[in-house]
Design an enzyme around this catalytic site. Structure first.
Site, PDB file in Angstrom:
ATOM      1  CE  LYS A 222      16.870  -2.995 -17.798  1.00  9.33           C
ATOM      2  NZ  LYS A 222      17.024  -4.352 -17.033  1.00  9.33           N
TER       3      LYS A 222
ATOM      4  CD  GLU B   9       9.553  -0.441  -3.348  1.00 15.23           C
ATOM      5  OE1 GLU B   9       9.272  -0.724  -2.436  1.00 15.23           O
ATOM      6  OE2 GLU B   9      10.589  -1.165  -4.067  1.00 15.23           O
TER       7      GLU B   9
ATOM      8  CG  PHE C 288       9.766 -10.808 -13.626  1.00 15.84           C
ATOM      9  CD1 PHE C 288       8.934 -11.213 -12.631  1.00 15.84           C
ATOM     10  CD2 PHE C 288      11.020 -10.082 -13.489  1.00 15.84           C
ATOM     11  CE1 PHE C 288       9.543 -11.392 -11.419  1.00 15.84           C
ATOM     12  CE2 PHE C 288      11.380 -10.011 -12.109  1.00 15.84           C
ATOM     13  CZ  PHE C 288      10.797 -10.689 -11.110  1.00 15.84           C
ATOM     14  CD  GLN C 289      10.025  -7.197 -10.224  1.00 14.36           C
ATOM     15  OE1 GLN C 289      10.883  -6.471 -10.979  1.00 14.36           O
ATOM     16  NE2 GLN C 289      10.197  -7.606  -9.107  1.00 14.36           N
TER      17      GLN C 289
ATOM     18  CG  MET D 121      -8.848   8.239  15.992  1.00 19.71           C
ATOM     19  SD  MET D 121      -9.427   9.443  17.424  1.00 19.71           S
ATOM     20  CE  MET D 121      -8.572  10.675  16.812  1.00 19.71           C
TER      21      MET D 121
HETATM   22  C1  LIG Z   1      -2.650   2.673   6.946  1.00 19.36           C
HETATM   23  C2  LIG Z   1      -4.041   2.943   7.757  1.00 19.36           C
HETATM   24  N1  LIG Z   1      -4.630   1.974   8.343  1.00 19.36           N
HETATM   25  C3  LIG Z   1      -5.739   2.245   9.384  1.00 19.36           C
HETATM   26  C4  LIG Z   1      -6.040   3.511   9.662  1.00 19.36           C
HETATM   27  C5  LIG Z   1      -7.140   3.525  10.734  1.00 19.36           C
HETATM   28  N2  LIG Z   1      -6.641   4.192  11.729  1.00 19.36           N
HETATM   29  C6  LIG Z   1      -6.850   5.477  12.301  1.00 19.36           C
HETATM   30  S1  LIG Z   1      -6.109   5.852  13.742  1.00 19.36           S
HETATM   31  C7  LIG Z   1      -5.759   4.470  14.135  1.00 19.36           C
HETATM   32  C8  LIG Z   1      -5.019   4.016  15.118  1.00 19.36           C
HETATM   33  C9  LIG Z   1      -3.727   4.776  15.439  1.00 19.36           C
HETATM   34  O1  LIG Z   1      -3.071   4.200  16.643  1.00 19.36           O
HETATM   35  P1  LIG Z   1      -1.543   4.807  17.082  1.00 19.36           P
HETATM   36  O2  LIG Z   1      -0.674   4.852  16.133  1.00 19.36           O
HETATM   37  O3  LIG Z   1      -1.452   3.889  18.378  1.00 19.36           O
HETATM   38  O4  LIG Z   1      -2.004   6.226  17.677  1.00 19.36           O
HETATM   39  P2  LIG Z   1      -3.137   6.609  18.812  1.00 19.36           P
HETATM   40  O5  LIG Z   1      -4.479   6.801  18.225  1.00 19.36           O
HETATM   41  O6  LIG Z   1      -2.931   5.421  19.846  1.00 19.36           O
HETATM   42  O7  LIG Z   1      -2.479   7.959  19.053  1.00 19.36           O
HETATM   43  C10 LIG Z   1      -6.074   3.590  12.946  1.00 19.36           C
HETATM   44  C11 LIG Z   1      -5.858   2.046  12.994  1.00 19.36           C
HETATM   45  C12 LIG Z   1      -5.340   4.373   9.150  1.00 19.36           C
HETATM   46  N3  LIG Z   1      -5.502   5.769   9.452  1.00 19.36           N
HETATM   47  N4  LIG Z   1      -4.125   4.341   8.124  1.00 19.36           N
END
Ligand SMILES: Cc1ncc(C[n+]2csc(CCOP(=O)(O)OP(=O)(O)O)c2C)c(N)n1
Lengths: 174, 564
Positions: B162, B50, B112-113, B477
């Site tokens: 529903k 979803e 349920f749900q 990042m």
């Molecule tokens: C759902 C979610 N969980 C955690 C984060 C924190 N977060 C921001 S950037 C990042 C790393 C992303 O890594 P990647 O997709 O490999 O991209 P890169 O920075 O290496 O280009 C994380 C864990 C987020 N933004 N969203």
């Protein structure tokens, strides 16, 4: 420069806000949720349907700097259920609160409580052999004064309604 | 003729001109799915999760400007949709999310749900509804679309028990709706406009700062006129990129945490700041007390609550961006010859000095693939004209910095919530909306794993996306922050196990290509875009420890950037 300006303005004040909102399930939780989500204060909040049963009227007391309260009002206005909002603090208005107190009233205390009620235009509205239940209405200062006057008497229960407010003058908010 | 509640829902969607619904079935919505089965007007796109449905609808909405529609079941269907709803909310994207609910007589019984979908989504929607009566369905849908798409747009959830979807009712869709409690701001205040114009004409170091509001409000054309008639520098936020062409010499690039040196320095030193459809987000302002210390600020926005929320402004003009800018342009008219030309020329000389810093330089000769290089090559291969979605992380910032968006609605990313997993499903929504356009999803090896399952949806509907995986082996990042602020303690920002992305793509029925050398980047991209009817997953093995520069550390001012 801007920083200093903000600092000098940053006095927290009490604001009383009157809100007309759709009388629908969930409307109240939208308002309450907004305050918790944005970390705004609510000191008191009263709500009940108006003469038009599709609308509720809410009176909300909050504290904050002018900037914050302006934000609070804008965010409240943004809620889809809010039909109209007036910050009563900006203009002349009346405020009332109702307090109910159940207190121990025996022997000479019974007369004393009645005398105090006379002074504050309150009433005894229920009694037992040993207790009175009294009601007083007034603005919050008066309610505080009543509580002070009764301080030395054992209070079994205190219920305050929270503020109700209305602008003075001939116009209503609709 | 009487219709069931479920059929009424379909009729409402048809009346709103909806062509796609993104969804996933379950018990509480089976009547609705049955109604879908019996018609061909609205196509249902079956996702694999979803969250994917919400991001796909969101991507569709961002690319087209029309509301995206989602249909999910009660309980886990609704909770899985929450991330996507919040993502749309933070970026003001019009979306309708229909959540099934347990039958009315079971509500509140821990059935349920059952979850309180209206309660759970309340803080992340523009508005939500629980329908209690089959007679209310049509009017509620009309209201929902009206609220979602007007003023500052946003997601609206409609929760439908529903039993109501099986009850019968005569269908009539209201042609108009009046809500006494909802009047999106549209009147523009001329006194504020005139005062603003006086200020603009006297400005010596003006700066135009625009955001996502210009794109959402379709104000690009008006913005072009405004900026070009003034000849002032313009910087755009992450969400605003493309509203004004990046290739125009008046553009000084993106501002904020990873903005250009010239944009951030111009912001810091400007004397008049003209903010349009931007919300002074903390990633843009840096430390508030150091933000634009010498500027008078004019703010134009459709949302009164955005005015003076984070930064106190001097002049506020509330209204639709198109209307506001049309009026500003009309008022400015010939008055533009009163602009302080001498001062502006000096200002541009200063800005060009800052530009000469060339803050986006990187090692273009590197044999190891630089992520920036992939984006620049992608720009060339797609003539800078593709729809680009992204996930969240360094790759997102590199794309914003190096793709150079010249048109609105081409750059589709989760700026406000920063939702990893957004890119791939969002790209599906874009591709469905524009089957003849090139659509690429820029991602990282971490982000892509948050919604990889949608590769299967892409196969089912034949969506020939190009997935550009900038694979640095790290949550880049996060690693960058750990390098800068935690003495290189790379806690949990590295996966000891990663899938073979080529095999992964192939197992879903797509084409996978691994690219390991800079010289192979261009040919691989060309090959991928040649395969018109295949999804191609490009796994670029990039420099593992490249950083995004410039960077403003959290809490610093815009003039306190870390450069390469
Ligand atoms: C759902 C979610 N969980 C955690 C984060 C924190 N977060 C921001 S950037 C990042 C790393 C992303 O890594 P990647 O997709 O490999 O991209 P890169 O920075 O290496 O280009 C994380 C864990 C987020 N933004 N969203």
């Amino acid at each position: 420069m801007v920083y200093e300006e903000n600092n000098t303005e940053a006095v927290e004040m009490r604001h009383i806000i009157s809100i007309l909102l759709e009388n629908e399930a969930g409307a109240l939780s939208r308002v309450a949720g907004l305050f918790s989500a944005r970390a705004y204060n609510i000191e008191s909040l009263t709500v009940a349907p108006t003469d038009d049963p599709t609308l509720s009227r809410m009176t909300l007391v909050t504290t904050g700097t002018d900037d914050i309260v302006a934000q609070v009002c804008k965010q409240l206005n943004k809620l889809i259920d809010v039909v109209k909002l007036v910050n009563l603090t900006d203009n002349a208005h009346v405020e009332r609160e109702l307090i109910l107190i159940k207190l121990v009233a025996e022997d000479e205390r019974r007369d004393e409580v009645k005398r105090i009620m006379d002074i504050f235009h309150g009433h005894v509205i229920d009694m037992t052999d040993t207790t009175y239940t009294v009601e007083v209405t007034g603005d919050s200062e008066k309610i505080d004064a009543v509580l002070k006057a009764l301080e030395h008497i054992t209070m079994l229960e205190v219920v305050r309604s929270g503020q109700l407010g209305m602008a003075r003058g001939g116009k209503g908010i609709v | 003729m009487e219709l069931t509640g479920a059929e009424v829902i379909i009729e409402c969607l048809k009346a709103e001109g909806i062509d796609y619904v993104f969804g996933y079935p379950g018990g509480a919505v089976l009547h609705i799915y049955d109604a879908f089965y019996k018609q061909d007007d609205v196509q249902h796109i079956l996702v694999r999760h979803e969250q994917g449905a919400t991001h796909a609808a969101d991507g569709y909405a961002r690319a087209t400007g029309k509301p995206g529609v989602v249909l999910v079941t009660s309980g886990p269907g609704a909770t899985n949709a929450v991330t996507g709803i919040a993502t749309a909310y933070m970026d003001s994207i019009p979306m309708i999310v229909i959540t099934g609910q347990v039958p009315k007589h079971l509500i509140g019984n821990d059935a349920f749900q059952e979850v309180d979908s209206v309660g759970i989504t309340r803080p992340i929607v523009k508005h939500n509804f629980l329908i209690n009566d089959v007679n209310d369905i049509a009017e509620t849908f009309k209201k929902a679309f009206y609220v979602a798409t007007t003023g500052r747009p946003g997601p609206v959830v409609i929760d439908i028990p529903k039993d109501i979807t099986a009850e019968k009712v005569a269908f009539e869709y209201p042609s108009e709706i009046e809500m006494r409690s909802y009047h999106p701001a549209s009147n523009t205040d001329h006194s504020q406009m005139k005062a603003a114009i006086e200020l603009i004409l006297k400005a010596e170091r003006p700066m135009i700062y625009t955001g996502g509001g210009v794109i959402i409000g379709n104000g690009s054309e008006q913005l072009h006129t405004f900026v070009r008639s003034l000849g002032f520098p313009i910087t755009q936020t992450l969400m605003g990129l493309g509203a004004f062409p990046a290739s125009d010499s008046l553009s000084v690039g993106m501002l904020g945490m990873h903005g250009t040196y010239e944009a951030n320095m111009s912001m810091h030193h400007c004397d008049v700041l003209i903010a349009i459809g931007a919300r002074f987000d903390d990633r843009v302002t840096g430390a508030l007390e150091k933000f634009c210390p010498t500027a008078k600020i004019i703010h134009m926005d459709v949302d009164p609550a955005s005015i003076s929320k984070n930064v106190t402004v001097d002049f506020a003009i509330v209204g639709e961006v198109t209307e506001v800018l049309d009026e500003m342009n009309a008022l400015l008219g010939p008055a533009t010859n009163q602009i302080n030309k001498g001062a502006i020329e000096k200002w541009w000389a200063q800005i060009n000095d800052w530009r000469a810093q060339d803050c986006l330089k990187y090692d273009r000769e590197s044999e190891i693939i630089k992520p920036q290089f992939v984006i620049e090559e992608l720009h060339k291969v797609t003539n800078g004209d593709a729809y680009i979605t992204s996930d969240v992380g360094q790759h997102q910032m590199f794309t914003a910095q190096y793709y150079g968006f010249d048109k609105p609605r081409r750059w589709i990313n989760s700026g406000g919530l920063g939702t990893m997993g957004f890119g791939l499903p969002a790209a599906m929504g874009v591709k469905l909306a524009f089957p003849d356009e090139e659509v690429a999803c820029i991602t990282g090896e971490s982000s892509i794993q948050m919604c990889t399952q949608e590769l299967s949806t892409c196969k089912q509907y034949g969506l020939p996306l190009k997935v550009i995986n900038l694979n640095n082996g790290y949550m880049g990042m996060v690693r960058q922050w750990q390098e800068f602020f935690y003495e290189k303690r790379y806690a949990m920002s590295y996966f000891d196990a990663l899938p073979d992305f080529v095999m992964l793509a192939e197992s879903y029925g797509h084409v996978g290509i691994k690219v390991e050398k800079s010289c192979d980047v261009r040919p691989a991209l060309e090959e991928a875009f040649k395969q018109k009817d295949r999804l191609v997953f490009l796994d670029f093995i990039t420099d593992r420890e490249e950083n995004v520069y410039p960077m403003i550390p959290a809490g610093a001012g815009l003039n306190e950037m870390i450069l390469v």
